[in-house]
Scaffold this motif. Structure first.
Motif, PDB file in Angstrom:
ATOM      1  N   LEU A 229      71.155  12.852  13.497  1.00 13.80           N
ATOM      2  CA  LEU A 229      70.432  13.383  14.653  1.00 13.80           C
ATOM      3  C   LEU A 229      69.851  14.753  14.339  1.00 13.80           C
ATOM      4  N   MET A 232      67.015  14.469  11.831  1.00 11.68           N
ATOM      5  CA  MET A 232      65.785  13.953  12.415  1.00 11.68           C
ATOM      6  C   MET A 232      65.119  14.995  13.304  1.00 11.68           C
ATOM      7  N   GLN A 263      78.892  12.702  29.603  1.00 13.41           N
ATOM      8  CA  GLN A 263      78.138  11.481  29.318  1.00 13.41           C
ATOM      9  C   GLN A 263      76.655  11.795  29.187  1.00 13.41           C
ATOM     10  N   ASP A 266      75.347  13.479  25.777  1.00 10.63           N
ATOM     11  CA  ASP A 266      74.890  12.623  24.682  1.00 10.63           C
ATOM     12  C   ASP A 266      73.568  11.961  25.025  1.00 10.63           C
ATOM     13  N   PHE A 267      73.424  11.607  26.293  1.00 13.78           N
ATOM     14  CA  PHE A 267      72.181  10.971  26.728  1.00 13.78           C
ATOM     15  C   PHE A 267      71.001  11.893  26.462  1.00 13.78           C
ATOM     16  N   PHE A 270      69.993  12.168  22.791  1.00 10.64           N
ATOM     17  CA  PHE A 270      69.232  11.015  22.307  1.00 10.64           C
ATOM     18  C   PHE A 270      67.846  10.960  22.942  1.00 10.64           C
ATOM     19  N   LEU A 271      67.786  11.344  24.209  1.00  6.89           N
ATOM     20  CA  LEU A 271      66.494  11.354  24.891  1.00  6.89           C
ATOM     21  C   LEU A 271      65.540  12.327  24.194  1.00  6.89           C
ATOM     22  N   LEU A 273      65.555  13.264  21.092  1.00  5.88           N
ATOM     23  CA  LEU A 273      65.107  12.673  19.830  1.00  5.88           C
ATOM     24  C   LEU A 273      64.052  11.603  20.090  1.00  5.88           C
ATOM     25  N   PHE A 274      64.330  10.754  21.083  1.00  7.69           N
ATOM     26  CA  PHE A 274      63.401   9.656  21.372  1.00  7.69           C
ATOM     27  C   PHE A 274      62.037  10.192  21.779  1.00  7.69           C
ATOM     28  N   LEU A 277      60.206  11.810  18.873  1.00  7.61           N
ATOM     29  CA  LEU A 277      59.659  10.801  17.972  1.00  7.61           C
ATOM     30  C   LEU A 277      58.456  10.114  18.602  1.00  7.61           C
ATOM     31  N   ALA A 278      58.544   9.842  19.915  1.00  5.39           N
ATOM     32  CA  ALA A 278      57.465   9.123  20.588  1.00  5.39           C
ATOM     33  C   ALA A 278      56.200   9.974  20.659  1.00  5.39           C
ATOM     34  N   ILE A 279      56.376  11.269  20.960  1.00  2.00           N
ATOM     35  CA  ILE A 279      55.197  12.148  20.976  1.00  2.00           C
ATOM     36  C   ILE A 279      54.730  12.358  19.543  1.00  2.00           C
TER      37      ILE A 279
END
Lengths: 287, 295, 134
Positions: A229, A232, A263, A266-267, A270-271, A273-274, A277-279
């Motif tokens: 993580l 990246m 909880q 961690d969400f 990851f969000l 990172l997502f 990566l998406a942008i």
């Protein structure tokens, strides 16, 4: 409110320092070999389990445990390199990664067979109370971790830019083919990089285990995930980037843990990172 | 057949759906670390529809497949232009978000004095459609393998048709495929949706076999295993991923010979196998050779 | 095969009503001299009454690795008291297991019990998914 923000930032930097150690080792392997080593974390776990075993049987002190941890991690790393990366040096990156996943299973099982309990105590790095600075709590372990991260980065820079091994490693990064043609043994460099990265990983594993004062079978997956993580987030294959990514990860986690709970912590990581990566900002997806 | 054999064969069938799902994406040139999320979407949504809302299983399965495809599209749309590791990590991030989403999902309805529905990290119990409708384990096994056979037959037909060549073409050389007039992005979106639906279908069947699911069932281990099965078995034919599952769950787990050491044997075997056959046991060359031999 | 297909078609048309009254189970396990092998006793209850005469097959799964790492199911034998059964569980490792009771005989059902197995015995898990760090 402001106080909480500052305290969270301190805690985040402390966590980020441990992620930085993990991410630097990860990035070193990826940067030189262009391969993902999924069993990086499990090798660290094996090292920590070996140290725990030595601690249980001989009651060895911290310094001995640190050495055992680093040595065992390096051995496990060398095993992974021989079996998963040396054979696929010119071949498929996916095959190398899946092979490293297979060895993940193997290393984890070996560690669990040696120490089957769900949790083992690990001697603490520091027994005293945490520091109080202007009302803020600073754990000594965190300072040690931060110091170790800085030291490792300096030593790594020196190795890469001031030694013959570093010259060889950098020319492999630029072009493995050209390096090979100019007489550099890519295999030896790869082995050396693996040993170096594993040693850093072993040190990280030791410091993390000693500061949470326990080892669990989750350590392998946890190290691989956090290292990946952070690597990246910092842009693939750049060492300064990995450190920045690790600190960002630590900070984001600390703040979201405080405001949103474990909880969602961690969400959010990851969000982030997502979405990044998406942008796909250029600094992240080129190279 | 004894209970254990039925159990192992059921597990092989269920994992088969997930491995084939990973396989399809690998053929299209994408390595997904996140197929477990769609398996989870299928398990949760299918289980909720039968246990909480009294839907019959077949209808719930169809709806869950639709949801799985939809979820897969939502993940694929913003990430498909990413390559290699970037795509793998994006799918992993999405799958972990889904898993944490299941941890946060609290939704229960009262049925005959009992609260039924997902309960966060406590999991989701009483997905009992199969029991309440008197389906014997052997019959359920037959249903699973019938469905799997249908999927395999469909993919075999697809591979024979032009679509199969396009799929491999897109995976091996997207630029060339685009030059030949294939809309690569839309094609890959389609593959991702089908793979998501397949994974979700496996998930529905899993939830009803097990009667209980929890978020941890759908962590990264499941996804990487399915990816590994596809690669071990081979990328040359749809029987490859199934072979991968059978080698691990059937031979190693099923024989009990390596009890306790199974992962050590499996890990070493796979790493060695990939040295000699980096595209798996049934890779393209092996499949071509087999075809010449037997036709 | 044909039976299964026919069943699928039937099921599409007639959703059957759910059974009344759930079965409940309790598990108590003690470790044996051999590692990872536990002596377990199971108490089955139904509507507050002990439930004798059930045939129970006991299996176990690891939650973090579904469909693999499953333990060969064993048949439980009836104990001294009504509704009491005994089984020997051979687990592959310590940690959390989802123990699966498959009932046949007077009641057909499947019950899932989450237990954490350690060297002292087994404790029911109330909250799963403990994070490594605080």
């Amino acid at each position: 409110m402001l106080f909480d923000l500052m305290q969270n930032t301190l805690d985040g930097l402390a966590a980020g320092a441990s992620y930085a150690l993990l991410a630097v080792g990860f990035t070193l392997i990826f940067g030189v070999l262009r391969r993902v080593n999924l069993s990086y974390g499990p090798a660290i776990m094996l090292g920590c389990y070996a140290a725990t075993l030595v601690h249980l049987h001989f009651g060895a002190g911290l310094l001995v445990l640190a050495i055992v941890c680093v040595l065992a991690t390096v051995l496990a790393g060398a095993f992974v390199e021989r079996l998963c990366f040396a054979p696929h040096r010119r071949g498929s990156a996916i095959a190398a990664m899946v092979a490293s996943f297979a060895l993940w299973m193997q290393l984890e099982e070996a560690a669990i067979l040696a120490l089957p309990k769900h949790l083992y105590a690990f001697p603490g790095l520091y027994e005293g109370a945490p520091l109080e600075v202007a009302g803020f709590t600073v754990r000594i372990e965190a300072l040690v971790m931060l110091g170790a991260a800085v030291l490792v980065c300096v030593l790594l820079w020196w190795t890469l830019y001031r030694t013959r091994f570093g010259v060889a490693a950098r020319s492999v990064i630029d072009s493995p083919l050209a390096a090979e043609l100019s007489g550099i043994s890519v295999g030896r460099v790869s082995m050396g990089v693996f040993a170096l990265a594993s040693a850093i990983g072993g040190l990280a594993g030791f410091l993390i285990s000693a500061s949470v004062e326990q080892v669990t079978p989750m350590l392998g997956m946890w190290s691989t995930l956090k290292g990946l993580l952070a690597m990246m987030l910092g842009g693939l294959g750049s060492l300064p980037g990995a450190v920045v990514g690790a600190l960002v990860l630590g900070l984001v986690e600390a703040h979201s843990q405080w405001f949103l709970g474990p909880q969602l912590r961690d969400f959010i990581a990851f969000l982030l990172l997502f979405v990044l990566l998406a942008i796909g900002p250029r600094w992240m997806t080129t190279r | 057949m004894d209970d254990y054999a039925v159990g192992v064969l059921t597990n092989i069938g269920l994992f088969g759906f997930l491995a084939i799902s990973a396989y399809l994406l690998l053929l299209a040139g994408e390595m997904s670390f996140g197929q477990q999320a769609f398996f989870g979407v299928g398990a949760y949504s299918g289980g909720m529809l039968t246990a909480m809302f009294g839907w019959p299983l077949p209808l719930a399965a169809i709806a869950a497949m639709g949801l799985g495809a939809l979820a897969a599209l939502m993940v694929a749309l913003p990430t498909l232009r990413l390559r290699g590791l970037y795509f793998a990590m994006a799918t992993l991030a999405a799958a972990e978000m889904a898993r944490i989403g299941f941890e946060l999902l609290h939704w229960q309805v009262e049925i005959e004095g009992e609260k039924i529905g997902p309960e966060g990290t406590q999991g989701f119990r009483s997905i009992r459609w199969v029991f309440e409708n008197g389906v014997e384990p052997g019959a359920y096994l037959a249903i699973i393998w019938l469905m799997l056979a249908a999927v395999v037959a469909a993919i075999l037909a697809l591979e024979r048709a032009r679509l199969g060549a396009t799929l491999r073409g897109v995976g091996e050389d997207p630029e060339l495929a685009a030059a030949l007039g294939v809309d690569v992005t839309r094609f890959k979106l389609g593959v991702a949706a089908v793979a998501g639906a397949l994974a979700a279908f496996g998930g529905v069947l899993y939830a009803h076999h097990n009667t209980y699911v929890e978020p941890r069932n759908f962590d990264i281990m499941l996804g990487v295993h399915s990816l590994a099965y596809a690669l071990i078995g081979g990328l040359g034919t749809v029987f490859g991923p199934l072979l991968g599952v059978i080698v691990d769950l059937g031979l190693l787990e099923g024989s009990r010979f390596f009890q306790g050491y199974r992962m050590i044997v499996f890990g070493g075997l796979v790493a060695l196998l990939l040295v000699f056959r980096p595209r798996g046991l049934l890779d393209e060359r092996m499949v071509r050779w087999l075809k010449q031999r037997f036709s | 095969m044909a039976q299964a297909t026919l069943f699928l078609i039937l099921a599409l048309v007639v959703p059957l009503p759910a059974l009344a009254q759930r079965t409940q189970a309790e598990l108590a396990c003690t470790p044996t001299k051999t590692d990872f092998i536990y002596d377990c006793s199971i108490r089955l209850m139904r509507g507050g009454q002990p439930l004798p005469g059930a045939q129970i097959t006991v299996g176990a799964d690891m939650p973090s690795m579904p469909m693999a790492h499953n333990v060969k199911p064993v048949k439980a034998v009836p104990g001294k008291h009504a509704g009491e059964y005994h089984a020997k569980l051979d687990l592959e490792m310590l940690g959390e297991w989802a123990v699966k009771l498959r009932l046949s005989g007077p009641v057909r059902d499947q019950l899932i019990l989450l237990y954490d197995f350690d060297e002292k015995g087994a404790r029911q898990v109330t909250l799963s998914g403990k994070p490594l760090r605080k």
